[in-house]
Scaffold this active site. Structure first.
Site, PDB file in Angstrom:
ATOM      1  N   THR A 118       0.966  -0.641   0.294  1.00 41.13           N
ATOM      2  CA  THR A 118       0.189   0.117   0.051  1.00 41.13           C
ATOM      3  C   THR A 118       0.809   1.704  -0.069  1.00 41.13           C
ATOM      4  O   THR A 118       1.548   1.879  -0.925  1.00 41.13           O
ATOM      5  CB  THR A 118      -1.462  -0.508   1.036  1.00 41.13           C
ATOM      6  OG1 THR A 118      -0.556   0.240   2.368  1.00 41.13           O
ATOM      7  CG2 THR A 118      -2.028  -0.718   0.720  1.00 41.13           C
ATOM      8  N   LYS A 141       4.729  -6.707   4.268  1.00 36.15           N
ATOM      9  CA  LYS A 141       4.309  -5.721   4.134  1.00 36.15           C
ATOM     10  C   LYS A 141       4.113  -4.413   5.280  1.00 36.15           C
ATOM     11  O   LYS A 141       3.737  -5.224   6.215  1.00 36.15           O
ATOM     12  CB  LYS A 141       3.083  -5.280   2.947  1.00 36.15           C
ATOM     13  CG  LYS A 141       1.335  -5.769   2.870  1.00 36.15           C
ATOM     14  CD  LYS A 141       0.179  -4.910   4.039  1.00 36.15           C
ATOM     15  CE  LYS A 141       0.100  -3.554   3.326  1.00 36.15           C
ATOM     16  NZ  LYS A 141       0.158  -2.932   4.401  1.00 36.15           N
ATOM     17  N   THR A 195      -1.214  -1.871   6.923  1.00 38.14           N
ATOM     18  CA  THR A 195      -1.670  -2.579   8.118  1.00 38.14           C
ATOM     19  C   THR A 195      -0.090  -3.903   8.088  1.00 38.14           C
ATOM     20  O   THR A 195       0.281  -3.641   6.785  1.00 38.14           O
ATOM     21  CB  THR A 195      -2.486  -3.657   7.406  1.00 38.14           C
ATOM     22  OG1 THR A 195      -3.739  -2.714   7.353  1.00 38.14           O
ATOM     23  CG2 THR A 195      -2.519  -5.297   8.097  1.00 38.14           C
ATOM     24  N   GLU A 250       7.050   4.665   6.806  1.00 38.14           N
ATOM     25  CA  GLU A 250       5.947   6.167   6.536  1.00 38.14           C
ATOM     26  C   GLU A 250       7.105   7.507   6.962  1.00 38.14           C
ATOM     27  O   GLU A 250       7.346   7.148   7.535  1.00 38.14           O
ATOM     28  CB  GLU A 250       4.831   6.201   6.916  1.00 38.14           C
ATOM     29  CG  GLU A 250       3.542   5.364   6.531  1.00 38.14           C
ATOM     30  CD  GLU A 250       2.720   4.918   7.001  1.00 38.14           C
ATOM     31  OE1 GLU A 250       1.396   4.804   6.128  1.00 38.14           O
ATOM     32  OE2 GLU A 250       2.612   6.078   7.896  1.00 38.14           O
ATOM     33  N   ASN A 309       0.575  10.860   6.495  1.00 38.52           N
ATOM     34  CA  ASN A 309      -0.594  10.495   6.847  1.00 38.52           C
ATOM     35  C   ASN A 309      -1.450  11.989   7.145  1.00 38.52           C
ATOM     36  O   ASN A 309      -2.353  11.440   7.906  1.00 38.52           O
ATOM     37  CB  ASN A 309       0.125  10.382   8.551  1.00 38.52           C
ATOM     38  CG  ASN A 309       0.817   8.421   8.549  1.00 38.52           C
ATOM     39  OD1 ASN A 309      -0.428   7.685   7.912  1.00 38.52           O
ATOM     40  ND2 ASN A 309       1.796   8.987   8.991  1.00 38.52           N
TER      41      ASN A 309
END
Lengths: 395, 395
Positions: A142, A168, A179, A266, A390
């Site tokens: 993702t 992932k 996730t 991230e 985010n």
């Protein structure tokens, strides 16, 4: 790795123009043994519930994974749709729906659409080939920026056994993208109970040691699937030497995948190892390690390359463990920067600490001086990009 | 507020060209009654240790505060220097050192220098005047962008009683700048035990409800000092109606100061109220509220003005409270966006939720549907500036 076929396809459920559906099949009607470790979040996604139920089956034929929609917070209708996905795979493979596991990642609160899955299913089964793990690793991404794979081999009873996995990340949860999903396959012949044991102990030392932002998703799933095609004598005794060898190989793959998830966290620019030693027990060591690893002040200091021992000892001090500040010692890449309640003085210490923080990989060791237990947590820094990714994800 | 004098000065211990030293004096040789609530961090700064000891004294004459150096992680030498600061104030005021409290905020791991404090002390005492609270509020700032003051008045036994306070934030800890310090003074005549009771209960509903980044500093101190100059009948019965009135006024000041600390949180652009209702007990309500309030994913969503119910319910789900997802309901400014395990559908709901998130003040209510206990946490968002302030603080 013997006894598996995989395939990936672009079903278009939410993403456009990229593979978003992956199938991992055991290449035998007898299926394989499987085990799973799932999210502890009270909001559990429908596919996680489905996996828990289907793992009751003695034999598992396949894992079907979609990226883009997480099928979380979707009520009973969500479960029905997850089951439809399993049925579509089962029909195409001529296997019971109950032998298919399903995993989803992506937006929370949206229903998956089983229709495009059904449409792609026959083609997916027909195109499945051995050794296409990279396609699986890509299809399940993702916000990940790189596909994540790892493997290890070990000789068991004269047979070469392989453990290989894909994972992932890359935030623990998001809106709701990202996730933690990991699928570890092996051609070892191994009893379910033994597989389950090593998966759980391996998870404790890998995925349960990492944190990007302290959040646990609704969908986090770690599934192990064993085909038995390597032809080794079935591993039936957890404590046996060959079982231990297998467990070590499995753990090595899990640790490698977990680290790759952190490195691709991230917005991450640094990979940080927080090692707590001298703890009274492992639970305390883990609490301190994760409190330090999750502290936004610690994580922004890493991003700023600021060798900020103060934030680290203070995060440790508020972890709820009964520390004695005078016995605590802190090391950056082996250099002691704090002990006996005060910083180690000297411009040279400061210079060397600063240089340690300029590296991409940083090792922090905190000795609590209380006992012999230890724990290592892996984390990344908090950057502008973490906020950017985010704050603007859904727009 | 009667019975106090205050003063501020630029002693130059670390900052240049700004007031960094403040003195709050009870304007009577008899002194006042005092109470304190301090950090739970195991790494406790020297002035906190000193305050705990000096609060054993039945009468407190003054609070001396410096900004710039926190005198934390400084060993026994740190305590000796904190005591020297108290002695300097005591000598200038002709009061015992044991009747002086000391508070410090600023860089951790550096020793304070009592010399510039001693040098300024006589001038500070001589220049002290009533009603100069704004000078105190300014002198104690570190990364704060605005001074923080609040006051309330109440009639007790026919006398007008004032409660007034100053506070500073603005991250919970930093490198190490920013600590929570709050000083609340009152001219009420109140027994120490009664003052202590209302300070503790008020702290529970104010400073213990706020979080900027989940970190608890080495120096966090909340001190109440009562001069008794209002001349009311001494409040000696905690449960008495006038004591309760006084407690409410004190709590109002504490809540107002606490909210001001959050609004001025490092990099904050939003003020967010997280109200948990329907909890089985207050402890669970608090756990869920603070887990949501500290989630980086929730906080970045607020910054991005993304009405991301998914991140909020998921943070609640991982808080360690045994929730039933089907009974949870989530409201944004009174609008229900999630219930019975799924989002409330409709473009209108999404539109109104988005509009709630564009405001500067956002109210989030999460009903756990389990009981009658509640808790309100106050927090702010996580912005680029939070990362910037904390990644580059020391450079």
């Amino acid at each position: 790795m013997q006894g598996f076929k995989t395939a990936a396809a672009a079903c278009g459920m939410r993403y456009r123009g990229r593979p978003d559906l992956a199938l991992i099949m055991v290449d035998s009607e007898a299926g394989g043994t499987a085990a799973g470790v799932f999210t502890t979040n009270r909001f559990t996604a429908a596919p996680v519930e489905l996996c828990k139920n289907h793992l009751e089956s003695p034999s598992i034929r396949a894992i079907l994974i979609n990226a883009g929609i997480a099928n979380a917070c979707t009520g009973e209708e969500g479960y029905r749709r997850a089951l439809e996905m399993a049925r579509a795979a089962g029909e195409a493979m001529k296997a019971p729906a109950g032998s298919v596991l399903v995993a989803s990642t992506g937006v929370i609160g949206m229903q998956v659409d089983p229709e495009p899955v059904r449409r792609e299913m026959r083609g997916l089964v027909e195109s499945a080939r051995p050794d296409r793990w990279d396609e699986v690793a890509r299809a399940i991404m993702t916000t990940d920026t790189v596909p994540k794979m790892s493997s290890a081999t070990v000789e068991i009873g004269g047979r070469r056994v392989t453990v290989g996995g894909v994972a992932k990340g890359s935030g623990m949860i998001a809106p709701n993208m990202a996730t933690l999903l990991a699928f570890v396959c092996t051609d070892a012949a191994v009893e379910r109970r033994v597989l389950d044991h090593w998966l759980r102990s391996g998870a404790e030392r890998s995925f349960n040691c990492i944190t990007v932002d302290g959040d646990t998703s609704t969908n986090d799933s770690l599934i192990a699937l064993a085909s038995g095609a390597a032809g080794n004598p079935v591993l039936a005794d957890v404590a046996g030497p060959e079982s231990v060898l297998f467990g070590q190989a499995l753990e090595a793959v899990l640790v490698d995948l977990a680290k790759k998830v952190v490195i691709d966290g991230e917005g991450a620019t640094k990979f940080i190892e927080i090692e707590i030693v001298g703890a009274p027990d492992e639970r305390s060591a883990k609490t301190v390690a994760l409190t330090v690893a999750n502290s936004p002040l610690v994580k922004t200091a890493f991003f700023g390359e600021d060798a900020n021992w103060g934030r680290i000892v203070c995060a440790a001090g508020r972890a709820g463990v009964d520390l004695n500040p005078d016995r605590v010692a802190l090391y950056f890449d082996g250099l002691c920067v704090f002990r006996e309640g005060t910083p180690v003085p000297g411009a040279e210490v400061e210079e060397r600490a600063a240089s340690a923080f300029r590296r991409k990989d940083i090792k922090v060791r905190l000795d609590l001086g209380m006992g012999t237990a230890s724990f290592v947590a892996y984390t990344c820094d908090f950057s502008y990009d973490y906020v950017k990714i985010n704050a603007s994800y859904r727009s």
